[in-house]
Write a protein that holds these residues in place. Structure first.
Motif, PDB file in Angstrom:
ATOM      1  N   LEU A   1     -33.794 -19.289  88.672  1.00  0.00           N
ATOM      2  CA  LEU A   1     -33.566 -18.230  89.605  1.00  0.00           C
ATOM      3  C   LEU A   1     -34.682 -18.623  90.177  1.00  0.00           C
ATOM      4  O   LEU A   1     -36.403 -18.618  89.017  1.00  0.00           O
ATOM      5  CB  LEU A   1     -33.097 -16.641  89.230  1.00  0.00           C
ATOM      6  CG  LEU A   1     -31.549 -16.405  89.094  1.00  0.00           C
ATOM      7  CD1 LEU A   1     -31.047 -15.399  88.251  1.00  0.00           C
ATOM      8  CD2 LEU A   1     -30.426 -16.872  89.703  1.00  0.00           C
ATOM      9  N   LYS A   2     -35.266 -17.671  91.787  1.00  0.00           N
ATOM     10  CA  LYS A   2     -36.208 -17.916  91.900  1.00  0.00           C
ATOM     11  C   LYS A   2     -36.658 -16.862  93.026  1.00  0.00           C
ATOM     12  O   LYS A   2     -35.043 -16.269  93.726  1.00  0.00           O
ATOM     13  CB  LYS A   2     -36.076 -18.445  92.741  1.00  0.00           C
ATOM     14  CG  LYS A   2     -36.697 -20.396  92.100  1.00  0.00           C
ATOM     15  CD  LYS A   2     -36.857 -21.849  93.590  1.00  0.00           C
ATOM     16  CE  LYS A   2     -36.708 -22.527  92.776  1.00  0.00           C
ATOM     17  NZ  LYS A   2     -35.301 -23.416  91.940  1.00  0.00           N
ATOM     18  N   GLY A   3     -37.889 -16.450  93.182  1.00  0.00           N
ATOM     19  CA  GLY A   3     -37.794 -15.028  94.073  1.00  0.00           C
ATOM     20  C   GLY A   3     -37.691 -15.337  95.271  1.00  0.00           C
ATOM     21  O   GLY A   3     -36.580 -14.497  96.681  1.00  0.00           O
TER      22      GLY A   3
ATOM     23  N   PRO B   1     -33.494 -15.913  97.920  1.00  0.00           N
ATOM     24  CA  PRO B   1     -32.433 -16.431  96.691  1.00  0.00           C
ATOM     25  C   PRO B   1     -30.583 -16.429  96.493  1.00  0.00           C
ATOM     26  O   PRO B   1     -30.727 -16.542  97.569  1.00  0.00           O
ATOM     27  CB  PRO B   1     -32.295 -14.371  97.097  1.00  0.00           C
ATOM     28  CG  PRO B   1     -32.489 -14.020  97.866  1.00  0.00           C
ATOM     29  CD  PRO B   1     -33.280 -15.003  98.944  1.00  0.00           C
ATOM     30  N   PHE B   2     -30.968 -16.742  95.507  1.00  0.00           N
ATOM     31  CA  PHE B   2     -29.348 -16.909  95.713  1.00  0.00           C
ATOM     32  C   PHE B   2     -28.174 -16.147  94.212  1.00  0.00           C
ATOM     33  O   PHE B   2     -28.833 -15.475  93.383  1.00  0.00           O
ATOM     34  CB  PHE B   2     -28.899 -18.190  95.392  1.00  0.00           C
ATOM     35  CG  PHE B   2     -29.620 -19.312  94.283  1.00  0.00           C
ATOM     36  CD1 PHE B   2     -29.416 -19.431  93.283  1.00  0.00           C
ATOM     37  CD2 PHE B   2     -30.627 -20.144  94.227  1.00  0.00           C
ATOM     38  CE1 PHE B   2     -29.599 -19.791  92.208  1.00  0.00           C
ATOM     39  CE2 PHE B   2     -31.998 -20.765  93.461  1.00  0.00           C
ATOM     40  CZ  PHE B   2     -31.390 -20.629  92.285  1.00  0.00           C
ATOM     41  N   THR B   3     -27.454 -16.776  94.163  1.00  0.00           N
ATOM     42  CA  THR B   3     -26.504 -15.956  93.160  1.00  0.00           C
ATOM     43  C   THR B   3     -25.713 -16.639  92.369  1.00  0.00           C
ATOM     44  O   THR B   3     -25.237 -17.807  92.853  1.00  0.00           O
ATOM     45  CB  THR B   3     -25.399 -15.070  93.717  1.00  0.00           C
ATOM     46  OG1 THR B   3     -24.227 -14.378  92.941  1.00  0.00           O
ATOM     47  CG2 THR B   3     -24.107 -15.823  95.104  1.00  0.00           C
ATOM     48  N   LEU B   4     -25.753 -16.890  90.929  1.00  0.00           N
ATOM     49  CA  LEU B   4     -24.768 -17.726  90.254  1.00  0.00           C
ATOM     50  C   LEU B   4     -23.794 -17.075  89.652  1.00  0.00           C
ATOM     51  O   LEU B   4     -23.451 -15.930  88.994  1.00  0.00           O
ATOM     52  CB  LEU B   4     -26.554 -18.008  89.028  1.00  0.00           C
ATOM     53  CG  LEU B   4     -27.289 -18.575  88.837  1.00  0.00           C
ATOM     54  CD1 LEU B   4     -27.898 -18.678  87.509  1.00  0.00           C
ATOM     55  CD2 LEU B   4     -26.897 -20.158  89.078  1.00  0.00           C
ATOM     56  N   TRP B   5     -22.816 -18.208  89.809  1.00  0.00           N
ATOM     57  CA  TRP B   5     -21.953 -17.630  89.046  1.00  0.00           C
ATOM     58  C   TRP B   5     -20.480 -16.088  89.932  1.00  0.00           C
ATOM     59  O   TRP B   5     -19.907 -15.278  88.682  1.00  0.00           O
ATOM     60  CB  TRP B   5     -21.369 -16.850  87.650  1.00  0.00           C
ATOM     61  CG  TRP B   5     -22.411 -18.288  87.065  1.00  0.00           C
ATOM     62  CD1 TRP B   5     -22.058 -19.822  87.592  1.00  0.00           C
ATOM     63  CD2 TRP B   5     -23.487 -17.873  85.640  1.00  0.00           C
ATOM     64  NE1 TRP B   5     -23.439 -20.112  85.806  1.00  0.00           N
ATOM     65  CE2 TRP B   5     -24.003 -19.215  85.504  1.00  0.00           C
ATOM     66  CE3 TRP B   5     -23.935 -16.572  85.425  1.00  0.00           C
ATOM     67  CZ2 TRP B   5     -25.383 -19.683  84.520  1.00  0.00           C
ATOM     68  CZ3 TRP B   5     -24.794 -17.044  83.952  1.00  0.00           C
ATOM     69  CH2 TRP B   5     -25.117 -18.392  84.731  1.00  0.00           C
TER      70      TRP B   5
ATOM     71  N   VAL C   1     -30.995 -19.602  82.412  1.00  0.00           N
ATOM     72  CA  VAL C   1     -31.612 -19.162  83.670  1.00  0.00           C
ATOM     73  C   VAL C   1     -32.784 -18.537  84.798  1.00  0.00           C
ATOM     74  O   VAL C   1     -32.695 -19.361  86.066  1.00  0.00           O
ATOM     75  CB  VAL C   1     -30.458 -17.853  84.228  1.00  0.00           C
ATOM     76  CG1 VAL C   1     -30.983 -16.894  86.089  1.00  0.00           C
ATOM     77  CG2 VAL C   1     -29.001 -17.515  84.010  1.00  0.00           C
ATOM     78  N   GLU C   2     -34.120 -19.235  84.083  1.00  0.00           N
ATOM     79  CA  GLU C   2     -35.804 -19.037  84.764  1.00  0.00           C
ATOM     80  C   GLU C   2     -35.728 -20.469  84.633  1.00  0.00           C
ATOM     81  O   GLU C   2     -37.049 -20.605  84.968  1.00  0.00           O
ATOM     82  CB  GLU C   2     -35.911 -17.641  83.997  1.00  0.00           C
ATOM     83  CG  GLU C   2     -35.747 -15.730  84.277  1.00  0.00           C
ATOM     84  CD  GLU C   2     -35.643 -15.797  85.348  1.00  0.00           C
ATOM     85  OE1 GLU C   2     -36.587 -16.210  86.633  1.00  0.00           O
ATOM     86  OE2 GLU C   2     -35.046 -14.933  86.396  1.00  0.00           O
ATOM     87  N   GLY C   3     -35.576 -20.650  84.020  1.00  0.00           N
ATOM     88  CA  GLY C   3     -35.836 -21.820  83.962  1.00  0.00           C
ATOM     89  C   GLY C   3     -36.247 -22.264  82.856  1.00  0.00           C
ATOM     90  O   GLY C   3     -37.535 -23.255  82.421  1.00  0.00           O
ATOM     91  N   ILE C   4     -36.403 -21.862  81.857  1.00  0.00           N
ATOM     92  CA  ILE C   4     -37.015 -22.000  80.185  1.00  0.00           C
ATOM     93  C   ILE C   4     -36.359 -22.328  79.204  1.00  0.00           C
ATOM     94  O   ILE C   4     -35.141 -21.503  79.884  1.00  0.00           O
ATOM     95  CB  ILE C   4     -37.930 -20.970  80.132  1.00  0.00           C
ATOM     96  CG1 ILE C   4     -38.870 -20.214  80.838  1.00  0.00           C
ATOM     97  CG2 ILE C   4     -39.236 -20.424  78.596  1.00  0.00           C
ATOM     98  CD1 ILE C   4     -39.754 -20.699  81.407  1.00  0.00           C
TER      99      ILE C   4
ATOM    100  N   GLY D   1     -30.247 -16.325  79.548  1.00  0.00           N
ATOM    101  CA  GLY D   1     -30.702 -15.915  80.620  1.00  0.00           C
ATOM    102  C   GLY D   1     -32.554 -16.122  80.643  1.00  0.00           C
ATOM    103  O   GLY D   1     -32.530 -16.695  81.551  1.00  0.00           O
ATOM    104  N   ALA D   2     -32.727 -16.925  79.827  1.00  0.00           N
ATOM    105  CA  ALA D   2     -33.876 -18.223  79.754  1.00  0.00           C
ATOM    106  C   ALA D   2     -33.670 -19.177  80.415  1.00  0.00           C
ATOM    107  O   ALA D   2     -34.394 -19.432  81.498  1.00  0.00           O
ATOM    108  CB  ALA D   2     -34.592 -18.707  78.342  1.00  0.00           C
TER     109      ALA D   2
END
Lengths: 379, 288
Positions: free
Chosen positions: A202-204, A207-211, A75-78, A72-73
């Motif tokens: 992911l960006k605000g 928007p796009f979807t992963l997987w 996915v947010e680029g962290i 999850g982190a």
């Protein structure tokens, strides 16, 4: 130049991993305790509590959530970190596949331990080698120093290749054994490991979807790319090993061979065992002409390097601490596939569940394997 | 409600005709901000959200394995805190992911009071795999794995989560869109772990006319089968008083209750009364 940037300390493998994490500075650290990984997360809890490391330290309820939160982190680029062992790694298994397929550059430290049933707390490689086919890179440390170095290297390669990486260190044998090592300077690591930027974050906006579910052709292509990128990752490891050498003076290779002159035979192993074999060589506890091939990188598998290392040998003796039941030792199977037309490959299941694997037993395994026609030697 | 306002939802989703869960997303997507992270574990919405690379709701979305919604959401929330991002993180999970396989992780995320909105679209069985029983399936219902009808009560996830003392729990039904959207808005204004249970009939799995989704949802509310509630910090409130129509009127619409005999129906009613007594007790406690 590197010597000045180096601090010499005495640390256990677990402490070395925690130390490396402190240098890498992941910002999200979800943890769940399991023996023998606990010292890593306890150490990190202290780092975060004291403010030495600025991160979200999350005490989750299972390894599945721990690895999920790592994903999850990312996915947010962290950047994130967690560590586990044994049943914990098995409990993560589904997510390991997901993360690799999803091309998230996760890094996990594994203090290797046998798996139940029956219960065992002690070291073997069944946990980590059972994850062979998840699409993760796997690197094996044979000392606390390597645990520290490989963890930092794993982030670099994982982030460059968008392939997750697992750093394995023998439970107890390395995780709980203190040894002198060199801790790199913070600046060296900042120089080596650039800030994490993740293309798929992911960006605000837009928007796009992963997987989401693709068509079968697309799925096949995605998985084929992962396969091909694994192969390319081998070169990236070698580049980064070189870079690490230039920064620290410590030289590594995916396959490290120590062969006496005119060597005709060698042991092949991963992890702490290579330390034992190398000790035996230095102290003449092995027959003359017997060397060591230490596989540091198991995935991607350095097949060519292994073939080159074994090119002058008649026989290699693979000491396994993990088994593919109904077949052979897991490492043995891999080495045999790589060296089938190079030399003879003998496979020995040396230890499981922490059975002591000292020089005497290694000599006994060697004698048995040498004289036996059995494909897989158990004692 | 303006039925033509689809919020952030695009036309062309691939749910079954009459899907209550699709209808629910249409309502929810009218009130959530467009930067809301939507986490979708395995379930009907793994499909409905769209085939690669389509996305039928204009929000950043991530698909996860079944039991992983809370894990991903926890990591995303933590990462957003690091980025000073205040986008809501919203889990959009079916009853299988919520009541069953992800329940441990759900309870843990609630206990940690993660700053997440967890929405369960409840269609009372594993509908994506063809109507197998979940622990949300009500007593007396037929599913493909309970051909002799389910013998156990629907798990009362609201009561269980209420015991976690989380800031906000609400139940809502697609038959009451204004109430549903109001509750989502309220959840958005709060922080900490928020849980919203949405009643989303499934014509395919309930063996019901596709046109009857909203009607079935309404009759479930009016019969007291699906209570509309709010629980704030453990305090219960009934937000809509049912008119107590006979449950048979709700059953009649569906194939899944057609084998439930008279004895079964009266057992269902007893269970319903028992449940409402427990709700009333909690409401009464709130006034003490």
């Amino acid at each position: 130049m590197y010597n000045e940037a180096m601090e010499r300390r005495i640390l256990t493998g677990a402490e070395a991993v925690a130390c490396a994490v402190e240098l890498v500075k992941p910002e999200v650290i979800p943890v769940y305790p399991i023996t023998p990984q606990t010292h890593i997360i306890e150490k990190l809890a202290g780092c975060v509590a004291s403010g030495r490391l600025s991160a979200e330290f999350i005490r989750v309820e299972s390894e599945m959530t721990a690895i999920g939160a790592v994903a999850g982190a990312l996915v947010e680029g962290i950047r994130a970190f967690t560590a586990t062992a044994s049943q914990g790694l098995l409990f993560m298994h589904e997510v390991l596949h997901w993360i690799a397929g999803g091309r998230l550059p996760a890094v996990v430290a594994v203090c290797t331990r046998g798996v139940g049933a029956p219960w065992t707390l002690w070291c073997d490689m069944q946990d980590v080698l059972s994850q062979r086919d998840t699409g993760w890179m796997q690197v094996f440390a044979s000392s606390a120093q390597e645990a520290l170095d490989f963890l930092i290297l794993a982030y670099k390669v994982a982030e460059r290749c968008s392939i997750p990486a697992m750093v394995a260190l023998d439970g107890f044998l390395i995780s709980h054994t203190a040894e002198p090592l060199e801790v790199v300077d913070d600046e060296v690591v900042s120089q080596f490991l650039p800030p994490f930027e993740f293309e798929l974050a992911l960006k605000g906006e837009d928007p796009f979807t992963l997987w989401p579910i693709p068509g079968a052709e697309k799925y096949y292509r995605i998985r084929k790319e992962l396969f091909e990128d694994h192969r390319k990752a081998l070169d990236v490891w070698m580049e980064e090993f070189d870079r690490w050498y230039s920064l620290t003076g410590r030289r590594y290779s995916p396959v490290e061979a120590v062969l006496p002159e005119n060597a005709k035979e060698a042991f092949v192993c991963v992890g702490a065992l290579s330390g034992t074999v190398s000790h035996m060589m230095k102290n003449a506890l092995l027959d003359e002409g017997v060397g060591l091939i230490d596989i540091k990188l198991f995935r991607p598998f350095p097949e060519e390097l292994l073939r080159n290392a074994a090119s002058s040998l008649d026989t290699v003796y693979v000491i396994d601490k993990a088994v593919s039941y109904g077949r052979s030792g897991i490492l043995g199977e891999e080495v045999e596939a790589a060296l089938r037309d190079v030399c003879r490959v003998k496979n020995m299941v040396g230890s499981l569940g922490g059975l002591d694997l000292g020089p005497e037993r290694i000599v006994e395994l060697y004698r048995r394997a040498r004289d036996s026609r059995e494909k897989v030697i158990w004692i | 409600m303006d039925l033509t306002d689809c919020g952030l939802m695009e036309p062309g989703h691939i749910a079954c005709a009459g899907c209550g869960a699709a209808l629910a997303m249409k309502m929810v997507s009218r009130v959530i901000p467009e930067e809301t992270r939507v986490v979708v574990p395995a379930g009907c919405w793994s499909i409905i959200m769209g085939r690669h690379p389509d996305l039928c709701v204009r929000v950043p979305n991530v698909h996860t394995p079944f039991a992983l919604a809370c894990g991903f959401a926890t990591g995303m929330r933590a990462a957003l805190r690091r980025k000073n991002g205040d986008s809501p993180v919203l889990v959009w999970a079916g009853d299988g992911a919520t009541y069953d396989i992800g329940f441990g992780a759900l309870s843990a995320a609630a206990e940690r009071n993660e700053d997440i909105i967890y929405v369960c679209y409840d269609n009372e069985a594993y509908m994506n795999t063809g109507a197998q029983r979940s622990s949300s399936t009500p007593y007396g219902a037929w599913t493909t794995t309970t051909p002799d009808l389910k013998r156990e009560d629907k798990k009362d996830v609201v009561f269980i989560l209420a015991e976690h003392g989380i800031p906000y729990i609400a139940t809502a039904s697609v038959s009451h869109p204004d109430d549903l959207m109001k509750k989502v808005k309220k959840a958005l204004r709060k922080s900490g772990f928020r849980f919203i249970l949405l009643f989303t009939p499934c014509p395919t799995g309930w063996m019901m006319e596709e046109s009857q989704t909203v009607n079935a949802a309404r009759l479930a509310v009016e019969a007291g089968v699906f209570p509309l509630l709010e629980v704030e910090n453990g305090v219960f409130r009934v937000t809509y008083e049912p008119s107590w129509i006979p449950v048979e009127r709700y059953f009649e619409l569906q194939g899944r209750f057609k084998d439930l005999d008279e004895k079964g129906v009266s057992s269902f009613k007893e269970r319903l009364e028992r449940r409402w007594r427990r709700i009333r007790e909690r409401v009464k406690d709130a006034h003490l």
